[in-house]
Write a protein that holds these residues in place. Structure first.
Motif, PDB file in Angstrom:
ATOM      1  N   ALA A   1     -47.683 -22.839   2.977  1.00  0.00           N
ATOM      2  CA  ALA A   1     -46.312 -23.036   2.885  1.00  0.00           C
ATOM      3  C   ALA A   1     -45.433 -24.280   3.608  1.00  0.00           C
ATOM      4  O   ALA A   1     -44.593 -24.901   3.157  1.00  0.00           O
ATOM      5  CB  ALA A   1     -45.448 -21.680   3.667  1.00  0.00           C
ATOM      6  N   LEU A   2     -46.185 -24.527   4.853  1.00  0.00           N
ATOM      7  CA  LEU A   2     -45.547 -25.514   5.731  1.00  0.00           C
ATOM      8  C   LEU A   2     -45.896 -26.841   4.961  1.00  0.00           C
ATOM      9  O   LEU A   2     -45.078 -27.785   4.876  1.00  0.00           O
ATOM     10  CB  LEU A   2     -46.453 -25.749   6.964  1.00  0.00           C
ATOM     11  CG  LEU A   2     -46.230 -26.740   7.986  1.00  0.00           C
ATOM     12  CD1 LEU A   2     -44.562 -26.906   8.132  1.00  0.00           C
ATOM     13  CD2 LEU A   2     -47.090 -26.668   9.162  1.00  0.00           C
ATOM     14  N   ILE A   3     -46.867 -27.163   4.377  1.00  0.00           N
ATOM     15  CA  ILE A   3     -47.483 -28.357   3.700  1.00  0.00           C
ATOM     16  C   ILE A   3     -46.369 -28.443   2.472  1.00  0.00           C
ATOM     17  O   ILE A   3     -46.091 -29.303   2.374  1.00  0.00           O
ATOM     18  CB  ILE A   3     -48.930 -28.289   3.079  1.00  0.00           C
ATOM     19  CG1 ILE A   3     -49.924 -28.327   4.398  1.00  0.00           C
ATOM     20  CG2 ILE A   3     -49.124 -29.585   2.265  1.00  0.00           C
ATOM     21  CD1 ILE A   3     -51.221 -28.261   3.982  1.00  0.00           C
ATOM     22  N   ARG A   4     -46.231 -27.491   1.751  1.00  0.00           N
ATOM     23  CA  ARG A   4     -45.341 -27.509   0.817  1.00  0.00           C
ATOM     24  C   ARG A   4     -43.798 -27.994   1.161  1.00  0.00           C
ATOM     25  O   ARG A   4     -43.126 -28.915   0.622  1.00  0.00           O
ATOM     26  CB  ARG A   4     -45.205 -26.333  -0.103  1.00  0.00           C
ATOM     27  CG  ARG A   4     -45.942 -26.241  -1.290  1.00  0.00           C
ATOM     28  CD  ARG A   4     -45.922 -25.031  -2.227  1.00  0.00           C
ATOM     29  NE  ARG A   4     -46.983 -24.297  -2.276  1.00  0.00           N
ATOM     30  CZ  ARG A   4     -47.374 -23.027  -1.712  1.00  0.00           C
ATOM     31  NH1 ARG A   4     -46.423 -22.651  -1.027  1.00  0.00           N
ATOM     32  NH2 ARG A   4     -48.623 -22.578  -2.011  1.00  0.00           N
ATOM     33  N   ARG A   5     -43.387 -27.288   2.394  1.00  0.00           N
ATOM     34  CA  ARG A   5     -41.920 -27.612   2.889  1.00  0.00           C
ATOM     35  C   ARG A   5     -42.289 -29.218   3.381  1.00  0.00           C
ATOM     36  O   ARG A   5     -41.136 -29.958   2.969  1.00  0.00           O
ATOM     37  CB  ARG A   5     -41.715 -27.091   4.334  1.00  0.00           C
ATOM     38  CG  ARG A   5     -41.382 -25.555   3.807  1.00  0.00           C
ATOM     39  CD  ARG A   5     -40.565 -24.758   5.204  1.00  0.00           C
ATOM     40  NE  ARG A   5     -39.604 -25.430   5.621  1.00  0.00           N
ATOM     41  CZ  ARG A   5     -39.010 -24.977   6.861  1.00  0.00           C
ATOM     42  NH1 ARG A   5     -39.600 -24.305   7.545  1.00  0.00           N
ATOM     43  NH2 ARG A   5     -37.999 -25.667   7.278  1.00  0.00           N
ATOM     44  N   ILE A   6     -43.013 -29.659   3.906  1.00  0.00           N
ATOM     45  CA  ILE A   6     -43.112 -31.071   4.097  1.00  0.00           C
ATOM     46  C   ILE A   6     -43.318 -31.897   3.006  1.00  0.00           C
ATOM     47  O   ILE A   6     -42.187 -32.924   3.190  1.00  0.00           O
ATOM     48  CB  ILE A   6     -44.493 -31.402   5.064  1.00  0.00           C
ATOM     49  CG1 ILE A   6     -44.389 -30.712   6.321  1.00  0.00           C
ATOM     50  CG2 ILE A   6     -44.614 -32.849   5.233  1.00  0.00           C
ATOM     51  CD1 ILE A   6     -45.938 -30.864   7.263  1.00  0.00           C
TER      52      ILE A   6
ATOM     53  N   GLY B   1     -43.290 -24.007  13.639  1.00  0.00           N
ATOM     54  CA  GLY B   1     -43.227 -22.728  14.191  1.00  0.00           C
ATOM     55  C   GLY B   1     -43.738 -22.540  15.631  1.00  0.00           C
ATOM     56  O   GLY B   1     -44.206 -21.751  16.164  1.00  0.00           O
ATOM     57  N   LEU B   2     -43.549 -23.646  16.387  1.00  0.00           N
ATOM     58  CA  LEU B   2     -44.045 -23.762  17.801  1.00  0.00           C
ATOM     59  C   LEU B   2     -42.847 -23.906  19.001  1.00  0.00           C
ATOM     60  O   LEU B   2     -43.321 -24.284  19.983  1.00  0.00           O
ATOM     61  CB  LEU B   2     -44.874 -24.928  17.921  1.00  0.00           C
ATOM     62  CG  LEU B   2     -46.248 -24.837  17.418  1.00  0.00           C
ATOM     63  CD1 LEU B   2     -47.108 -26.104  17.586  1.00  0.00           C
ATOM     64  CD2 LEU B   2     -47.121 -23.497  18.003  1.00  0.00           C
ATOM     65  N   ASP B   3     -41.608 -23.660  18.268  1.00  0.00           N
ATOM     66  CA  ASP B   3     -40.634 -24.104  19.358  1.00  0.00           C
ATOM     67  C   ASP B   3     -40.683 -22.930  20.779  1.00  0.00           C
ATOM     68  O   ASP B   3     -40.164 -23.632  21.684  1.00  0.00           O
ATOM     69  CB  ASP B   3     -39.039 -23.787  18.828  1.00  0.00           C
ATOM     70  CG  ASP B   3     -39.230 -22.748  17.409  1.00  0.00           C
ATOM     71  OD1 ASP B   3     -40.214 -22.057  17.459  1.00  0.00           O
ATOM     72  OD2 ASP B   3     -38.043 -22.437  17.116  1.00  0.00           O
ATOM     73  N   ASP B   4     -41.363 -22.049  20.494  1.00  0.00           N
ATOM     74  CA  ASP B   4     -41.339 -20.980  21.693  1.00  0.00           C
ATOM     75  C   ASP B   4     -42.564 -21.406  22.541  1.00  0.00           C
ATOM     76  O   ASP B   4     -42.781 -20.959  23.566  1.00  0.00           O
ATOM     77  CB  ASP B   4     -41.202 -19.710  21.528  1.00  0.00           C
ATOM     78  CG  ASP B   4     -42.513 -19.251  20.440  1.00  0.00           C
ATOM     79  OD1 ASP B   4     -42.772 -20.199  19.916  1.00  0.00           O
ATOM     80  OD2 ASP B   4     -42.535 -18.210  20.223  1.00  0.00           O
ATOM     81  N   ARG B   5     -43.244 -22.694  22.068  1.00  0.00           N
ATOM     82  CA  ARG B   5     -44.340 -22.839  22.876  1.00  0.00           C
ATOM     83  C   ARG B   5     -44.283 -24.215  23.521  1.00  0.00           C
ATOM     84  O   ARG B   5     -45.227 -24.954  24.081  1.00  0.00           O
ATOM     85  CB  ARG B   5     -45.766 -23.089  21.985  1.00  0.00           C
ATOM     86  CG  ARG B   5     -46.084 -21.575  21.419  1.00  0.00           C
ATOM     87  CD  ARG B   5     -47.278 -21.359  22.127  1.00  0.00           C
ATOM     88  NE  ARG B   5     -47.933 -20.159  21.501  1.00  0.00           N
ATOM     89  CZ  ARG B   5     -47.491 -18.770  21.781  1.00  0.00           C
ATOM     90  NH1 ARG B   5     -46.693 -18.501  22.573  1.00  0.00           N
ATOM     91  NH2 ARG B   5     -48.115 -17.728  21.276  1.00  0.00           N
ATOM     92  N   ALA B   6     -43.130 -24.757  23.271  1.00  0.00           N
ATOM     93  CA  ALA B   6     -42.633 -26.146  23.875  1.00  0.00           C
ATOM     94  C   ALA B   6     -43.228 -26.874  25.152  1.00  0.00           C
ATOM     95  O   ALA B   6     -43.827 -27.840  25.323  1.00  0.00           O
ATOM     96  CB  ALA B   6     -41.407 -26.488  23.475  1.00  0.00           C
ATOM     97  N   GLU B   7     -43.280 -25.819  26.070  1.00  0.00           N
ATOM     98  CA  GLU B   7     -43.346 -26.261  27.366  1.00  0.00           C
ATOM     99  C   GLU B   7     -44.977 -25.821  27.825  1.00  0.00           C
ATOM    100  O   GLU B   7     -45.217 -25.928  28.815  1.00  0.00           O
ATOM    101  CB  GLU B   7     -42.534 -25.729  28.444  1.00  0.00           C
ATOM    102  CG  GLU B   7     -41.054 -25.686  28.196  1.00  0.00           C
ATOM    103  CD  GLU B   7     -40.512 -27.014  27.957  1.00  0.00           C
ATOM    104  OE1 GLU B   7     -41.339 -27.827  28.787  1.00  0.00           O
ATOM    105  OE2 GLU B   7     -39.644 -27.381  27.179  1.00  0.00           O
ATOM    106  N   GLU B   8     -45.570 -25.454  26.778  1.00  0.00           N
ATOM    107  CA  GLU B   8     -46.964 -25.021  27.325  1.00  0.00           C
ATOM    108  C   GLU B   8     -47.998 -26.300  27.099  1.00  0.00           C
ATOM    109  O   GLU B   8     -47.899 -27.169  26.223  1.00  0.00           O
ATOM    110  CB  GLU B   8     -47.843 -23.949  26.354  1.00  0.00           C
ATOM    111  CG  GLU B   8     -46.877 -22.734  26.821  1.00  0.00           C
ATOM    112  CD  GLU B   8     -47.458 -21.438  25.899  1.00  0.00           C
ATOM    113  OE1 GLU B   8     -48.823 -21.523  25.486  1.00  0.00           O
ATOM    114  OE2 GLU B   8     -46.734 -20.525  25.683  1.00  0.00           O
TER     115      GLU B   8
END
Ligand SMILES: Nc1ncnc2c1ncn2[C@@H]1O[C@H](COP(=O)(O)OP(=O)(O)OP(=O)(O)O)[C@@H](O)[C@H]1O
Ligand SMILES: [Mg+2]
Lengths: 475, 288
Positions: B217-222, B165-172
Motif C-alpha cells: 500500500a505504501l509503495i502505491r501511495r508513494i 507510519g513511524l511518527d510515534d517512533r521519531a525520537e528512537e
C-alpha cells in the motif's frame, strides 16, 4: 578455598574446559552426555581447585601467578620512581634501586595488595562499597545535568567565573603555564575535536596548522626574513592567521580527504613533518632553527578603545578564555545543526550518506578547515604572547599530545575536551615539584594507558557516541 | 534539484497513470568485475509514473544494476539517461553518488544501511537537509535562512515519518527499531531527498505478511500521491504482481524478459530460469 566472587576471566575460561577433566574422572561411557547433563552451577570449584585437579604446579595456578605479576609491577614502579640513570655509570640506576629500601617498600605494598585481593574478602567488600557510596553522588550528576538546563547554565557560569577569577590568586609562573600550555592547548584540542571527534578524521599532524598560524603572525608583523607588503596591527593577525590556516587546510584536505582513514593519518603525519622541516631549513624565509624574535604583543587602537597586551600573562589568559568561550558557543551551534548531524551520518555510514545527496568530501573538508582555522587562532595568540618562536615549538610530539588530550577528555564532547585538555596539559607542570623533572611525561603516559584500559570513552564522553575514528571503509 | 518534496506534494500531481514517456533509460549497460560479468548489455526503461519491478534469481545482478544507476559502481559500457519533467536529459554513468541523488534518484539498500546511532527523525532530516544551501558560517551566526531551512527539514521529516507510519517512533534510535520499521525508515529517508525516481532494493525482505501488505500500500501511495516513479527489486512474487505495472527479469546479468507481470510469469525463459536454479525456495522471503 576462597569465595567464588573473585573468579576472574581466567577462571571463566577454565570452567569452559571443565567437562573434559570431569569426564575423565567420572567413568561414564559417553563423554558428551556427561558434559551436557552434569550441572556445575551448585558447586562450581574455584580456579585453584581446578588447577589442582589438572595437576598444575603451584606457580602455574592463578593465585600465585597474580602474586608474581603484582610483585613484578612493584619492582617496575620501584625502578620508575628510583634514581635517574647516568651516562657515566650505566648500571647506577638499577644498582641503587635494587640495593635501596624503596624496592622492599614497593614489594611489600604489592604483596599486601595481593593478600587483600586474595584473602581479604571482608575489607575488600568494605572498600568497594565505600567507594561506591562515595561515587554515588557523582553518578547522579550527569542525569541531573541532562534534565535541568538551568543547572547546566549555572555550572558553566561558575566554571567560567572560576577560570577568570582564580588566576588572580596564582603566581605569575603558574599563570604563564596556564597561558602557554593550558589555554593554547585547550584551544587546539577544541579545534582537533571538530576534525576527529565530529567528522571522524584521524589527523596526526594538527600542530602543523598551529605552526602555520604562528609563522603567519610573525610574517605580518615583519619579523621574518621575508617582509610583508605592509605590517598589520598585531590584533588583525588573528583573523589573518585563521584565513591562512583555513586555506592551508583546504589545500591539504582537498586532494587527501578522499583517502580512507588510515591513509589520511599518514598524510597528515607527513604534512606536519614537511611544515616542521620548512620552518627549520628554509632559513631565508622562516629564520631557520634560530626562529623569529620580536613578534609584538597584541594591541587594540580604536579611538577611545585602547589596550595593549603586555608581559602580564593574565591579559593573555583572559583573552584566551574569551576566545575559547566564543568558539565553544559557535561550535555548539554547529554540531547541533545539519552539519553536526551530517558529520555523524558520515561517521555512521559514508556510503548511505552519499546516496542521500551528502557531498561527503565537502563535509570532511569543512571539518578540516574549521579545525585548521581554530589552530590558526591559537598560533596567532601564541606567537604574540611569547614573542619568539622557533621550529622546536612545533614538534610532532605535540600533535600526538593534542590528540591524546582529545581522546582523554572524550572525543566529540565539548566539556570533555575542555576538561581533558586542561588537566593533561597542566599535569606535567603540576608534577614538576612532585617527581623527577625527566620523569614527568612518563606519568602522563602511564595515566593515558590506565585511562584507555579502564575508561576508553574518555572523562566526559559525548552522550551518544558509538564509533571511534573510522579507519576502515564500510563494506 | 530545486523542487523540494513539500513543493512536489503541494503541486498535487494527478494520480499519475503510467505514460509511455520514459523517466529512466538504461541501454547496453555492461558491468564486469575482472572476469565476472555482473551485468551484460542490460536494457531497461522506466516510464514516468510507473512501478517497475526487477526480479531474478540470486546473483542475477539486480543490486549491481542499482549500484550502477546510482554511481556506486562504474559500468564499463552502456548509457543511463535520466529525463527530468522538463525533458532535459542527464547521463548518470560516471557521476558521484551524491550527484545522482541531487538529480532526483534516491535508493534504499538491500542490507539496511541506516545511520544507526541517530534517531529516526535525524536519519530523515540528514537526507532532507542534504540539498539545502546554508553553510557553516550562516549556521554559526544563526542567520534566518539557516533557521528556516532547519524548520522546513524538520517539517518534511515529520511528514514523511507519518507517511510511512513511524511518527510515534521519531525520537528512537534507528538501530532500536524493528526490522520492518527500519525498512520503512529507509524509504522515508530516501523520499526526503525529493526524488523523481525511487529505487527500492528488496524492501519486503524479512518482513511479515501484514507488513508486506502495508508495504504494498505504501509503495502505491508513494507512486500515486507523490507522483514518484518506482523501480523495485523484489523476490516476493505476490507483492510484485500486486504493485508492479511492468516487470523486467534478469538472469546471469542478462535481461531475459520484460513486460506486464502476467505475461512475464508465463514466459518460458523466465520459468526456465527459476526452475533451473537448484533451490526454488531461495527466491522467496530470504533475509539478508
Ligand atoms: N563489488 C563486487 N565485486 C565483485 N563481484 C561483485 C560485486 N558486486 C556484485 N558482484 C557479483 O555480481 C553478481 C551479481 O550480484 P548482485 O548482488 O547484483 O546480485 P542480486 O541479483 O542482487 O542477488 P540477490 O538476490 O542475492 O541480492 C554476483 O555474482 C556478485 O558476486
Ligand atoms: Mg541484491
Amino acid at each position: 578455598m576462597s569465595t567464588l566472587n573473585d573468579t576472574s576471566a581466567v577462571t571463566a575460561v577454565q570452567v569452559a574446559h571443565l567437562p573434559v577433566s570431569t569426564a575423565s574422572t567420572a567413568s561414564t561411557a559417553s563423554t558428551a552426555s556427561t558434559a551436557s547433563t552434569v550441572s556445575f552451577r551448585p558447586a562450581r570449584p574455584s580456579a585453584e581447585a581446578l588447577a589442582a585437579l589438572r595437576g598444575h604446579r603451584w606457580y602455574e595456578r592463578p593465585r600465585w601467578r597474580r602474586l608474581c605479576a603484582l610483585t613484578a609491577v612493584g619492582v617496575l614502579l620501584a625502578v620508575m620512581t628510583g634514581e635517574q640513570g647516568s651516562g657515566a655509570d650505566l648500571l647506577f640506576s638499577l644498582r641503587t634501586t635494587f640495593t635501596g629500601t624503596a624496592l622492599w617498600a614497593w614489594i611489600a605494598a604489592a604483596v599486601a595488595l595481593w593478600a587483600i585481593a586474595e584473602f581479604g574478602a571482608v575489607p575488600r567488600r568494605a572498600v568497594a562499597s565505600g567507594a561506591r557510596a562515595a561515587a554515588a553522588p557523582l553518578a547522579r550528576i550527569r542525569p541531573a545535568l541532562d534534565s535541568s538546563p538551568r543547572l547546566r547554565v549555572a555550572l558553566v557560569v561558575a566554571g567560567l567565573a572560576a577560570a577568570v577569577l582564580l588566576p588572580l590568586l596564582f603566581d605569575r609562573s603558574t599563570n604563564q603555564v596556564l597561558v602557554d600550555w593550558v589555554g593554547i592547548y585547550v584551544l587546539l584540542a577544541l579545534g582537533l575535536n571538530v576534525v576527529i571527534g565530529w567528522a571522524g578524521l584521524l589527523d596526526l599532524g594538527f600542530v602543523a596548522f598551529f605552526a602555520i598560524g604562528s609563522y603567519s603572525t610573525a610574517f605580518w608583523s615583519g619579523q621574518l626574513p621575508v617582509k610583508p607588503p605592509f605590517e598589520l596591527n598585531p590584533f588583525l593577525s588573528i583573523p589573518v592567521a585563521m584565513v591562512t590556516c583555513l586555506l592551508a587546510g583546504i589545500l591539504l584536505g582537498a586532494p587527501t580527504l578522499r583517502l580512507r582513514g588510515d591513509y589520511l593519518a599518514i598524510v597528515t603525519l607527513g604534512f606536519h613533518e614537511i611544515i616542521y622541516l620548512i620552518a627549520k631549513n628554509a632559513e631565508s624565509v622562516t629564520g631557520g632553527s634560530l626562529g623569529v624574535f620580536g613578534i609584538p604583543h597584541f594591541s587594540v587602537d580604536l579611538g577611545p578603545l585602547q589596550y595593549r597586551w603586555g608581559l602580564d600573562p593574565l591579559d593573555y589568559l583572559w583573552l584566551l578564555i574569551g576566545l575559547i568561550t566564543v568558539l565553544v558557543l559557535l561550535f555548539r551551534k554547529l554540531v547541533r545543526s545539519k552539519i553536526g548531524r551530517t558529520w555523524e551520518a558520515i561517521r555512521e555510514d559514508e556510503v548511505a550518506a552519499a546516496a542521500h545527496g551528502v557531498d561527503t568530501v565537502k563535509y570532511k573538508l569543512m571539518a578540516f578547515a574549521i579545525g585548521a582555522s581554530t589552530s590558526g587562532v591559537a598560533g596567532a595568540v601564541y606567537a604574540s604572547k611569547v614573542g619568539f618562536i622557533n621550529p622546536e615549538n612545533f614538534p610532532l610530539l605535540y600533535s600526538v599530545l593534542v590528540l591524546a588530550y582529545v581522546i582523554f577528555g572524550g572525543m566529540g564532547s565539548i566539556p570533555g575536551v575542555l576538561l581533558g585538555a586542561a588537566l593533561l596539559a597542566y599535569l606535567p607542570h603540576g608534577l614538576k615539584d612532585v617527581v623527577d623533572q625527566k620523569d614527568r611525561f612518563m606519568y602522563l603516559g602511564a595515566l593515558l594507558v590506565v585511562m584507555m584500559i579502564y575508561r576508553p570513552q574518555g572523562l566526559l564522553p559525548a552522550r551518544r557516541r558509538r564509533r571511534t575514528v573510522r579507519t576502515r571503509e564500510a563494506s | 534539484m530545486t523542487t523540494t518534496l513539500a513543493e512536489r506534494t503541494a503541486a498535487a500531481r494527478p494520480p499519475a497513470p503510467a505514460t509511455s514517456d520514459p523517466v529512466l533509460q538504461v541501454s547496453g549497460v555492461t558491468l564486469r568485475f575482472g572476469g565476472l560479468v555482473s551485468l551484460c548489455e542490460v536494457d531497461l526503461t522506466v516510464r514516468r509514473g510507473e512501478i517497475h519491478a526487477v526480479i531474478g534469481p540470486n546473483g542475477a545482478g539486480k543490486t549491481s544494476l542499482f549500484n550502477s544507476l546510482t554511481g556506486a559502481y562504474a559500468p564499463q559500457e552502456g548509457q543511463v539517461l535520466l529525463r527530468t519533467d522538463a525533458g532535459t536529459e542527464h547521463s548518470l554513468l560516471g557521476r558521484k553518488p551524491h550527484h545522482v541523488n541531487r538529480l532526483g534518484v534516491a535508493r534504499t539498500f538491500q542490507n539496511i544501511r541506516l545511520f544507526s546511532a541517530l534517531t529516526a527523525l535525524e536519519n530523515v532530516k540528514v537526507a532532507a537537509e542534504s540539498g539545502t544551501r546554508s553553510g557553516p558560517l550562516g549556521i554559526m551566526l544563526g542567520l534566518p535562512r539557516a533557521k528556516a531551512e532547519e524548520r522546513a527539514a524538520e517539517g518534511t521529516a515529520r511528514r514523511l515519518l507519518a507517511l510511512v507510519g513511524l511518527d510515534d517512533r521519531a525520537e528512537e534510535r534507528a538501530d532500536s527499531l524493528s526490522y520492518g520499521d527500519q525498512r520503512r525508515l529507509e524509504i522515508a529517508r530516501a523520499l526526503a531527498t525529493g526524488p523523481r525516481l525511487l529505487l527500492l532494493d528488496e524492501p519486503a525482505a524479512g518482513t511479515n505478511p501484514t507488513e508486506k501488505r502495508e508495504l504494498a500500500a505504501l509503495i502505491r501511495r508513494i507512486n500515486h500521491e507523490l507522483g514518484i516513479s518506482v523501480l523495485l527489486i523484489e523476490h516476493d512474487m505476490p507483492l510484485v504482481t500486486s504493485v508492479a505495472d511492468r516487470v523486467t527479469v534478469l538472469n546471469f546479468g542478462k535481461v531475459i524478459a520484460s513486460g506486464p507481470p502476467s505475461e512475464v510469469q508465463r514466459d518460458p525463459a523466465v520459468v526456465e530460469a527459476y526452475l533451473g536454479t537448484s533451490d526454488t525456495d531461495s527466491r522467496q522471503g530470504r533475509t539478508r
